[in-house]
Write a protein that holds these residues in place. Structure first.
Motif, short mmCIF file in Angstrom:
data_model
loop_
_atom_site.label_atom_id
_atom_site.label_comp_id
_atom_site.label_asym_id
_atom_site.label_seq_id
_atom_site.Cartn_x
_atom_site.Cartn_y
_atom_site.Cartn_z
N VAL A 91 39.00 32.15 41.07
CA VAL A 91 37.85 32.71 41.78
C VAL A 91 37.98 34.23 41.76
CG1 VAL A 91 36.59 32.83 43.96
CG2 VAL A 91 37.69 30.68 43.26
N ALA A 92 37.10 34.89 41.02
CA ALA A 92 37.12 36.35 40.91
C ALA A 92 35.75 36.81 40.43
CB ALA A 92 38.22 36.79 39.94
N GLY A 93 35.50 38.12 40.58
CA GLY A 93 34.26 38.69 40.08
C GLY A 93 33.46 39.46 41.11
N VAL A 94 33.62 39.15 42.40
CA VAL A 94 32.85 39.85 43.42
C VAL A 94 33.24 41.32 43.49
CG1 VAL A 94 32.43 40.06 45.90
CG2 VAL A 94 32.32 37.83 44.81
N ASN A 95 34.52 41.63 43.39
CA ASN A 95 34.93 43.03 43.40
C ASN A 95 34.34 43.78 42.22
OD1 ASN A 95 36.53 42.98 45.77
ND2 ASN A 95 38.23 42.08 44.65
N ASP A 96 34.18 43.10 41.09
CA ASP A 96 33.58 43.73 39.92
C ASP A 96 32.11 44.07 40.14
OD1 ASP A 96 35.63 43.21 37.39
OD2 ASP A 96 35.75 41.64 38.90
N LEU A 97 31.36 43.11 40.69
CA LEU A 97 29.91 43.33 40.78
C LEU A 97 29.55 44.40 41.79
CD1 LEU A 97 28.46 41.84 43.46
CD2 LEU A 97 28.97 39.80 42.15
N MET A 98 30.50 44.78 42.65
CA MET A 98 30.24 45.87 43.58
C MET A 98 30.60 47.24 43.00
SD MET A 98 31.19 44.32 47.34
CE MET A 98 32.93 44.04 46.99
N ARG A 99 31.13 47.26 41.78
CA ARG A 99 31.46 48.53 41.13
C ARG A 99 30.23 49.06 40.37
NH1 ARG A 99 35.49 47.14 43.77
NH2 ARG A 99 37.59 47.85 43.35
N PRO A 100 30.08 50.39 40.29
CA PRO A 100 28.91 50.97 39.62
C PRO A 100 28.75 50.52 38.17
CG PRO A 100 30.06 52.66 40.88
CD PRO A 100 30.94 51.44 40.89
N LYS A 101 29.85 50.35 37.46
CA LYS A 101 29.79 50.03 36.03
C LYS A 101 30.02 48.54 35.77
CE LYS A 101 31.19 54.64 34.52
NZ LYS A 101 32.18 55.44 33.71
N PHE A 102 29.42 47.71 36.58
CA PHE A 102 29.56 46.27 36.41
C PHE A 102 29.03 45.82 35.06
CE2 PHE A 102 27.45 42.05 37.02
CZ PHE A 102 28.60 41.29 37.16
N ASP A 103 29.84 45.05 34.34
CA ASP A 103 29.46 44.49 33.04
C ASP A 103 29.67 42.99 33.12
OD1 ASP A 103 29.35 43.52 30.42
OD2 ASP A 103 30.23 45.32 29.55
N VAL A 104 28.57 42.24 33.27
CA VAL A 104 28.68 40.80 33.48
C VAL A 104 29.32 40.10 32.29
CG1 VAL A 104 26.37 40.23 32.64
CG2 VAL A 104 27.48 38.75 34.32
N VAL A 105 29.05 40.56 31.08
CA VAL A 105 29.64 39.93 29.90
C VAL A 105 31.16 40.11 29.91
CG1 VAL A 105 29.76 39.99 27.38
CG2 VAL A 105 27.55 40.23 28.53
N GLU A 106 31.61 41.29 30.28
CA GLU A 106 33.06 41.54 30.33
C GLU A 106 33.72 40.69 31.41
OE1 GLU A 106 36.20 45.20 31.26
OE2 GLU A 106 34.04 45.60 31.07
N VAL A 107 33.10 40.64 32.59
CA VAL A 107 33.69 39.89 33.70
C VAL A 107 33.76 38.40 33.36
CG1 VAL A 107 33.40 39.21 36.11
CG2 VAL A 107 33.01 41.58 35.43
#
Length: 295
Positions: A91-107
């Motif tokens: 379970v991960a990804g929420v910290n990423d989507l709150m970052r300015p440079k969120f890249d859904v493909v990378e996550v």
């Protein structure tokens, strides 16, 4: 039947003997206890459910607060694989989507790499979709498209590798304020309890579905009272979070996993102030030096 499996009273074998949890603050257990008395959290609670069927279950929790999906993959994947788990939660990804440079493909790529690595060993993999953050934190409404895109990517990646998905996003209770702590970023004890029950239901079809039920109605704040609550939340929680981002800090700096090795799920040691729960629980976290507010 392997030597790790024990027969249930019905004669059926218990499927899981080694459970390893990977992730960030939610899986570490923030919001369910504290760093002094110990953190519990949904993964510990899930281990308790599983240990009720197989007392010989061993459980490790490698999650560390503040970790991005790429950091979870870089830091937790190899140690987890070395434990030869037959059940894994990622379970991960929420910290990423709150970052300015969120890249859904990378996550999603990081998550899928972990799904693939574990399923290739024959392990059962469980992951999760995330609720609409805009309904939990009104100021986060601009992030809704990111949440939807991340959830779609998780579902597709899980389908490609046979991972199970806990669809918390589909249930109204997931955006009820009582499921969350005051910071609105971490699950409350009730939220962790429901999340664990949801994951257990995925692993045991036909299990009690009480976790899906909405909570009793509660009057909602409106008008200036709602606006005042938002301002208080921003000052108490959003401001410190933005401050850490500007300083390049994370709440997980200097922290390590609370349960880095497989251990039997021991007797209940409840954080002070929490309501009693029936299943047994793993030992509490050893206190560590504070490293900033939780994210």
């Amino acid at each position: 039947m392997s030597s790790d499996e024990q027969p249930e009273p019905s004669g059926m074998s218990v499927p899981y003997a080694r459970y390893v949890a990977l992730g960030d603050s939610q899986t570490e257990g923030l919001g369910d206890g504290d760093d002094i008395a110990g953190l519990r959290g949904w993964a510990d609670r899930l281990a308790e459910h599983l240990a009720a069927a197989n007392p010989r279950l061993e459980y490790a929790n490698l999650a560390v607060r503040g970790r991005l999906a790429g950091q979870v993959r870089a830091e937790q994947l190899a140690p987890a694989l070395a434990m030869r788990p037959d059940l894994v939660t990622v379970v991960a990804g929420v910290n990423d989507l709150m970052r300015p440079k969120f890249d859904v493909v990378e996550v999603v790529g990081h998550l899928e790499a972990m799904f693939a690595a574990f399923t290739a060993t024959g392990a059962r993999v469980v992951t999760v979709t995330f609720p609409d953050m805009g309904k939990v934190v009104p100021l986060a409404r601009p992030l809704r498209p990111r949440v939807y895109a991340l959830n779609a990517g998780i579902r597709a990646a899980a389908a490609r590798h046979g991972a199970a998905v806990v669809e918390t996003a589909a249930h109204a209770f997931a955006v009820d304020p009582r499921i969350w702590t005051a910071d609105r970023l971490h699950l409350s004890p009730l939220g962790h309890e429901r999340f664990a029950a949801a994951a257990h239901a995925v692993l045991l079809p036909g299990a009690d579905d009480a976790w899906t039920h909405p909570l009793p109605p509660q009057p909602a704040l409106a008008g200036w009272l709602a606006a005042k609550a938002e301002l208080r939340w921003a000052a108490a929680h959003l401001g410190p979070w933005l401050g850490r981002r500007l300083r390049g800090r994370s709440s997980g700096d200097g922290r390590t996993a609370k349960r880095p090795r497989l251990l039997a799920v021991g007797p209940v040691v409840r954080p002070a102030g929490l309501a009693p729960q029936s299943p047994p629980q793993s030992p509490p976290v050893r206190p560590r030096p504070p490293a900033g507010e939780a994210t």
